[in-house]
Design an enzyme around this catalytic site. Sequence first.
Site, mmCIF file in Angstrom:
data_model
loop_
_atom_site.group_PDB
_atom_site.id
_atom_site.type_symbol
_atom_site.label_atom_id
_atom_site.label_comp_id
_atom_site.label_asym_id
_atom_site.label_seq_id
_atom_site.Cartn_x
_atom_site.Cartn_y
_atom_site.Cartn_z
ATOM 1 N N LYS A 81 -7.803 1.117 -0.164
ATOM 2 C CA LYS A 81 -7.696 1.915 1.059
ATOM 3 C C LYS A 81 -8.777 1.437 2.029
ATOM 4 C CE LYS A 81 -6.536 6.334 1.320
ATOM 5 N NZ LYS A 81 -5.168 6.385 1.860
HETATM 6 N N1 PMP Z 1 0.454 4.385 0.513
HETATM 7 C C1 PMP Z 1 -0.409 4.400 1.545
HETATM 8 C C2 PMP Z 1 -0.409 3.267 2.501
HETATM 9 C C3 PMP Z 1 -1.298 5.483 1.697
HETATM 10 O O1 PMP Z 1 -2.159 5.508 2.712
HETATM 11 C C4 PMP Z 1 -1.247 6.551 0.775
HETATM 12 C C5 PMP Z 1 -2.164 7.731 0.933
HETATM 13 N N2 PMP Z 1 -3.372 7.528 0.272
HETATM 14 C C6 PMP Z 1 -0.326 6.479 -0.281
HETATM 15 C C7 PMP Z 1 0.508 5.380 -0.383
HETATM 16 C C8 PMP Z 1 -0.263 7.572 -1.324
HETATM 17 O O2 PMP Z 1 -1.419 7.550 -2.113
HETATM 18 P P1 PMP Z 1 -1.968 8.860 -2.838
HETATM 19 O O3 PMP Z 1 -0.810 9.459 -3.548
HETATM 20 O O4 PMP Z 1 -2.998 8.352 -3.752
HETATM 21 O O5 PMP Z 1 -2.502 9.751 -1.780
#
Ligand code: PMP
Length: 311
Positions: A157
């Site tokens: 991220k």
């Molecule tokens: N893909 C992207 C590009 C994201 O930003 C997120 C949000 N964090 C997710 C998928 C989903 O991840 P998570 O379930 O860990 O929040």
Amino acid sequence: MNSRYTWLNGQMIESSRTTIPLLTSGFHYGIGVFEGIRAYATDRGPAVFRLREHLERFESSARILGFLEVPYSVAELTAATAETIRANGYDECYIRPLLYLGEGGWNLTLDTGKAHVAIAVWQESVYLGHDSPKRGLRANVSSFARSHPGANMTKAKICGNYVNSYLAKTESHRLGFDEAILLDPEGFVAECTGANLFLVRHGKLVTPSSETILEGITRNTVTTFAADLGIPVFEGRVSRDQLYLADEVFVCGTAAEIVGLCEVDGRRVGTGETGPLTRRLQQIYADAVHGRHPRSPEWLEYVGVAAAKGV
Ligand code: PMP
């Protein structure tokens, strides 16, 4: 987005004092990593859902970006997160740890800079609209592809990665859609701008494999529920027309939670309403995050009650 206190480099300070100097390289070049986490109200007070997994991914993101050391351990960040929620007296909130290049780094290398770490919390956490869990979203396949895994690190991220999401979602909104679906550089379905994607066909779940996506913690939660329920999950390449043939399509993420898509590229998904398996998973997810599911104890980090609204 106003909270009273924010944790910054080991100290709890008034949020109004967390201003960042204009000449901060992390801000100019998107050199930072972050997490998106949520705390929910339970009958034992506020609890953070899958905090350990989020903080481990936070540290992994920093290492993927190239930081050789992360200034705080997962244990320290766990304590700091709980402290920040308690200081603000919140029952439920969104939690945003951020590690950014706070000093140096102007020659475009990490090693001349220094990482700073903040944990901010806030209360408005609805991300895809208040009524979206019931109504379902209208999505289109974006003209912007998800970044090539040789160009950007999609498992992390990284702040700068979200330029890709902004390009896609702004385009979709201007075209009248709620959300964008991004294809990978080879033309297979990858994910949405801030959420992973699943489709349901003939009672099975299908989700794009992990090569070009962020491996979401909610995606993992959904596949765990599916295993518990005996529903097969297929991870692999997903083509755009598989979305058109699906009985149900839903997106999932910490901010989005689980939200059905009612339309993709102007084609109705299933009946055009949030489908039965999506609704079932939404209900199980709501139970899990609020402490009412058999898996809740392993996934919830109880924060303790706010002793006093202050530090
Ligand atoms: N893909 C992207 C590009 C994201 O930003 C997120 C949000 N964090 C997710 C998928 C989903 O991840 P998570 O379930 O860990 O929040």
